[in-house]
Motif scaffolding. Structure first.
Motif, mmCIF file in Angstrom:
data_model
loop_
_atom_site.group_PDB
_atom_site.id
_atom_site.type_symbol
_atom_site.label_atom_id
_atom_site.label_comp_id
_atom_site.label_asym_id
_atom_site.label_seq_id
_atom_site.Cartn_x
_atom_site.Cartn_y
_atom_site.Cartn_z
ATOM 1 N N LYS A 186 28.526 35.438 41.535
ATOM 2 C CA LYS A 186 29.960 35.714 42.100
ATOM 3 C C LYS A 186 29.468 36.880 42.706
ATOM 4 N N GLY A 211 39.849 41.963 41.430
ATOM 5 C CA GLY A 211 40.982 40.961 40.555
ATOM 6 C C GLY A 211 42.559 40.723 41.209
ATOM 7 N N TYR A 220 29.441 36.307 34.013
ATOM 8 C CA TYR A 220 29.657 35.023 34.768
ATOM 9 C C TYR A 220 28.114 34.791 36.175
HETATM 10 P P1 P6P Z 1 37.556 33.027 39.295
HETATM 11 C C1 P6P Z 1 38.163 38.625 41.027
HETATM 12 O O1 P6P Z 1 38.526 37.911 41.922
HETATM 13 C C2 P6P Z 1 36.706 38.811 40.638
HETATM 14 O O2 P6P Z 1 35.261 39.510 41.390
HETATM 15 C C3 P6P Z 1 36.436 39.087 39.075
HETATM 16 O O3 P6P Z 1 37.080 40.550 38.770
HETATM 17 C C4 P6P Z 1 36.819 37.769 38.303
HETATM 18 O O4 P6P Z 1 36.010 38.678 37.189
HETATM 19 C C5 P6P Z 1 36.038 36.726 38.919
HETATM 20 O O5 P6P Z 1 36.297 37.307 39.681
HETATM 21 C C6 P6P Z 1 36.779 35.581 38.691
HETATM 22 O O6 P6P Z 1 36.032 34.441 39.050
HETATM 23 O O7 P6P Z 1 36.391 32.059 39.865
HETATM 24 O O8 P6P Z 1 37.251 32.614 37.568
HETATM 25 O O9 P6P Z 1 37.801 33.424 39.612
#
Ligand code: P6P
Length: 331
Positions: free
Chosen positions: A271, A115, A259
């Protein structure tokens, strides 16, 4: 208010039917998370916010706290005699325990600070960890880390929010411990956590809507249609953009976290990283009675092909995730 008889982590682990060395390892990881919590809490006071000026194998800019958290986990655990090796989101390759150090049979994988985009704006972040076993203690290779999620022996996270909460499983339910800032003890505050099977709350980054595959678009459209649509109920939406915080909410009150794969980079399955984000979170969610899928299949059965492999993640309340899986299988 927890009564004075609530056990701390050490006493709780003593009561678990798991190997002594695994108890020791979990205590050590908890100690590392306490140190990371203290560093996170100090933030700008210790000039540890902002970019470290380097990038990781994920193609992401590393924050100072990413590197500090990674170093804490490496330094605290390298000489424990419990590990054969470690792997991290922040390190290109595996970290075999050096030959001049005592070795053990466990592999520790982690996202040291998940995060990171929230670090500088004081929003909850966390550490995610996964523990595997190996028979190759003296000559561990990347191949030893490439095990499906259903072979984890333990997994968990530390959430650095208004409280620091350690959530873990060793395969006998999910248990949550709140860090007492006065004595730095993790105190059991919730045991045998169960995710409600139904929910009215979804978590997804809506800005990616135009990139999603049809099953995800169908599911989200139906949630947004609310009472007037086929679901006959209104939904709420949350997106913290810290997987640890979003998953903690799902474990605590139900929900679905998504995600999914999208067509921005069609060759990338998703991702989030399989080995040290999706697998540990899936272990927790399934132990709490939820489901965790990549669309058509369970994440915990996926055979990894490389250390930093990514995956589409849809997890949470059993009946909601099962519906999304059905839409993928109808595709
Ligand atoms: P986006 C944080 O970088 C992370 O890996 C996860 O903790 C989070 O759910 C996601 O990416 C957030 O991604 O594209 O919404 O910024």
């Amino acid at each position: 208010m927890t009564n004075s008889s609530s056990p701390n982590l050490e006493l709780f682990l003593q009561q678990q039917n798991i190997p002594e060395q695994l108890k020791e390892l979990l205590m050590q990881v908890a100690k590392s998370c306490d140190s990371i919590s203290q560093a996170v809490n100090r933030g700008a006071l210790d000039n540890i916010l902002g970019s470290a000026g380097s990038g990781n194998i994920q193609g992401e800019t590393q924050q100072k706290l990413d590197i500090l958290s990674n170093d804490i986990l490496l330094d605290d655990n390298v000489s424990s005699g419990l590990l054969a090796g470690m792997a991290s989101e922040e390190m290109d390759t595996i970290y075999p325990i050096p030959n001049d150090m005592p070795k053990g049979k466990y592999l520790l994988l982690f996202d040291p600070l998940d995060g990171s985009s929230n670090i500088d704006v004081n929003v909850s972040i966390g550490t995610i960890f996964s523990i595997l076993e190996t028979t190759q203690s003296d000559s561990v290779t990347e191949q030893d880390f490439l095990k499906p999620g259903n072979m984890q022996v333990a997994a968990g996270y530390a959430l650095y929010g208004p409280q620091t909460i350690l959530t873990l499983t060793t395969g006998s339910g999910v248990h949550m411990f709140t860090l007492d800032p006065n004595n730095r003890q993790f105190i059991l505050t919730r045991s045998n956590v169960l995710i409600p099977e139904d929910t009215k709350e979804f978590a997804i980054n809506m800005s990616n809507l135009r990139h999603w595959d049809t099953p995800v678009k169908r599911y989200i459209d139906e949630c947004i249609a609310g009472k007037e649509g086929p679901r006959n109920k209104d939904f709420n939406m949350r997106w913290i953009a810290s997987m640890v915080a979003d998953v903690h909410r799902v474990l605590t009150r139900g929900g679905i976290f998504m995600y999914p794969w999208d067509k921005r980079d069609p060759n990338k399955p998703g991702k989030l990283r399989l080995l040290y984000e999706a697998n540990p979170m899936s272990f927790l969610v399934e132990q709490a009675g939820g489901l965790s899928i990549n669309g058509p299949e369970s994440i915990s059965t996926i055979q990894p092909n490389h250390l930093h492999e990514r995956v589409s993640v849809i997890l949470g309340s059993k009946n909601e995730v099962a519906l999304v899986q059905e839409y993928h299988l109808q595709k």
